[in-house]
Design a protein around this motif. Structure first.
Motif, short mmCIF file in Angstrom:
data_model
loop_
_atom_site.label_atom_id
_atom_site.label_comp_id
_atom_site.label_asym_id
_atom_site.label_seq_id
_atom_site.Cartn_x
_atom_site.Cartn_y
_atom_site.Cartn_z
N ALA A 40 0.82 -1.21 0.00
CA ALA A 40 0.00 0.00 0.00
C ALA A 40 0.86 1.26 0.00
O ALA A 40 0.52 2.26 -0.65
N ALA A 41 1.98 1.22 0.74
CA ALA A 41 2.83 2.41 0.89
C ALA A 41 3.86 2.55 -0.23
O ALA A 41 4.56 3.57 -0.29
N GLY A 42 3.96 1.56 -1.09
CA GLY A 42 4.92 1.64 -2.18
C GLY A 42 6.36 1.48 -1.74
O GLY A 42 7.27 2.12 -2.30
N VAL A 43 6.59 0.64 -0.71
CA VAL A 43 7.95 0.39 -0.22
C VAL A 43 8.16 -1.11 -0.11
O VAL A 43 7.24 -1.90 -0.32
N GLU A 44 9.37 -1.50 0.24
CA GLU A 44 9.67 -2.91 0.45
C GLU A 44 9.33 -3.30 1.89
O GLU A 44 9.49 -2.49 2.81
N ALA A 45 8.87 -4.53 2.09
CA ALA A 45 8.53 -5.00 3.43
C ALA A 45 9.73 -4.92 4.37
O ALA A 45 9.61 -4.53 5.53
N GLN A 46 10.90 -5.26 3.84
CA GLN A 46 12.12 -5.21 4.66
C GLN A 46 12.45 -3.78 5.09
O GLN A 46 12.98 -3.55 6.17
N TRP A 47 12.11 -2.83 4.24
CA TRP A 47 12.38 -1.42 4.55
C TRP A 47 11.63 -0.99 5.80
O TRP A 47 12.16 -0.24 6.63
N ILE A 48 10.40 -1.46 5.96
CA ILE A 48 9.61 -1.08 7.14
C ILE A 48 10.28 -1.58 8.41
O ILE A 48 10.46 -0.83 9.37
N GLU A 49 10.67 -2.86 8.42
CA GLU A 49 11.29 -3.41 9.62
C GLU A 49 12.63 -2.75 9.90
O GLU A 49 12.97 -2.47 11.06
N GLN A 50 13.40 -2.49 8.88
CA GLN A 50 14.70 -1.85 9.08
C GLN A 50 14.55 -0.42 9.58
O GLN A 50 15.35 0.04 10.40
N ARG A 51 13.54 0.28 9.10
CA ARG A 51 13.39 1.70 9.44
C ARG A 51 12.78 1.91 10.81
O ARG A 51 13.23 2.78 11.56
N VAL A 52 11.75 1.13 11.16
CA VAL A 52 11.08 1.37 12.45
C VAL A 52 11.01 0.15 13.35
O VAL A 52 10.69 0.28 14.53
N GLY A 53 11.28 -1.04 12.83
CA GLY A 53 11.28 -2.23 13.67
C GLY A 53 9.96 -2.98 13.72
O GLY A 53 9.84 -3.96 14.45
N ILE A 54 8.98 -2.57 12.95
CA ILE A 54 7.67 -3.20 12.98
C ILE A 54 7.63 -4.39 12.01
O ILE A 54 8.09 -4.29 10.88
N ARG A 55 7.07 -5.50 12.50
CA ARG A 55 6.84 -6.67 11.64
C ARG A 55 5.35 -6.85 11.34
O ARG A 55 4.98 -7.24 10.24
N THR A 56 4.52 -6.61 12.35
CA THR A 56 3.07 -6.67 12.17
C THR A 56 2.43 -5.55 12.96
O THR A 56 3.04 -4.96 13.86
#
Length: 331
Positions: A45-61
């Motif tokens: 939805a955000a137009g990013v990679e899933a790994q990017w989210i976890e690396q940037r803020v630490g969220i998995r779910t």
């Protein structure tokens, strides 16, 4: 407390409470929505990679409320759990404080509806909006109300439905914010179980996190907030420990606002205790704003990572910009 019912149907307590030398948390409760959103879905939805989210803020779910779950209904569920844990009947609650910044409308008060939903027949109810430090602010208010004799028992509930206010397409907010609620019952105590709050605000930075009245969507300058949180807030932590007369490195557990895992790690490292237990509920729950601190505390207790009587440092910070910290003894 026996409520008095006047002919017009308004319930008030017959007797006034007495001042107390201290307060404590008598019960905790939480409500976590069933809908779990993984990083793959959020990233698409955000137009990013899933790994990017976890690396940037630490969220998995993260968890999102269902169409039938509201700020109020989640607060009622969490509040009921806190009352059940403490063994307190709902009609013995004097005040309900709802910490939230995500009510769909500024009026009516969400707290009044929460009190009604719980059966707190003689309780005052009001909302408190300090965004992500809202629970800490509400806990400080509850502590003061009981200490001065305005109330015997205060139910503090933090409930957020942030999914209503963020765009899934916004990479700065969509993958980060989530929904949930948690509650704490504050009662009188012979010795302090909630220590004095250290708090403040910086309205000159209010534009860093806000909801536009035109778009009704949240925007956040993530990098600037990150720099502020990691460079300016440690004195608040130190002040809270000083007011509790507990050295920073003697705190057993740290429950910061669940905003960003890198912020959490930086603050934990600055505390400097090798045995410190730190809440990282963010990884599975996302950023639930005012609910994040009590949800983090609830998770530590649920998992057996802290013990009764342990000094726990609670620390909230966020939009406003607001910040607040206090030490409590784990109930």
């Amino acid at each position: 407390m026996t409520p008095f019912q006047d002919p017009a149907g308004v319930a008030v307590a017959r007797s006034a409470p007495a001042p107390s030398s201290g307060t404590r948390v008598a019960g905790l409760g939480a409500h976590r929505p069933d809908t779990v959103i993984g990083n793959e879905q959020a990233a698409e939805a955000a137009g990013v990679e899933a790994q990017w989210i976890e690396q940037r803020v630490g969220i998995r779910t993260r968890r999102f409320a269902s169409p039938t779950e509201s700020v109020v209904s989640m607060a009622v569920a969490a509040g009921r759990a806190a009352l059940e844990e403490s063994g307190t009947p709902a009609d013995e609650v004097d005040v309900v404080v709802l910490a939230t910044c995500s009510m769909p409308s500024p009026m009516p008060s969400g707290a009044a509806s929460v009190a009604s939903g719980l059966g707190c027949t003689a309780a005052a109810g009001f909302d408190l909006n300090a965004a992500c430090s809202g629970f800490n602010h509400a806990l400080a208010v509850a502590d003061a109300l009981v200490r001065v004799g305005t109330a015997r028992r205060v139910l503090v509930v933090a409930s957020e439905r942030m999914s209503d206010w963020v765009s899934p397409n916004d990479r700065d907010t969509g993958p980060i914010f989530a929904d949930g609620a948690a509650a704490a019952l504050v009662v009188a105590s012979d010795r302090p179980g909630i220590f004095p709050v250290a708090w403040g605000s910086d309205g000159s930075r209010a534009d860093l996190i806000l909801i536009s009245p035109d778009t009704r969507r949240m925007t956040m300058s993530g990098r600037k907030v990150f720099r502020w949180a990691t460079s300016a807030l440690m004195p608040v932590v130190e002040a809270a420990c000083e007011r509790a007369a507990i050295p920073v490195d003697k705190v057993k557990a740290f429950v910061p606002h669940q905003a960003n895992l890198r912020i959490i790690d930086a603050l934990s490292a600055a505390i400097g205790s090798p045995d410190l237990v730190t809440a990282t509920d963010l990884t599975v729950a996302g950023n639930t704003c005012a609910a994040s601190v009590p949800l983090g505390l609830h998770a530590l207790r649920r998992d057996g990572r802290i013990h009764p009587g342990d000094p726990v440092l609670l620390f909230g910070f966020g939009a406003g910009l607001t910040y607040a910290a206090q030490v409590i003894l784990n109930p």
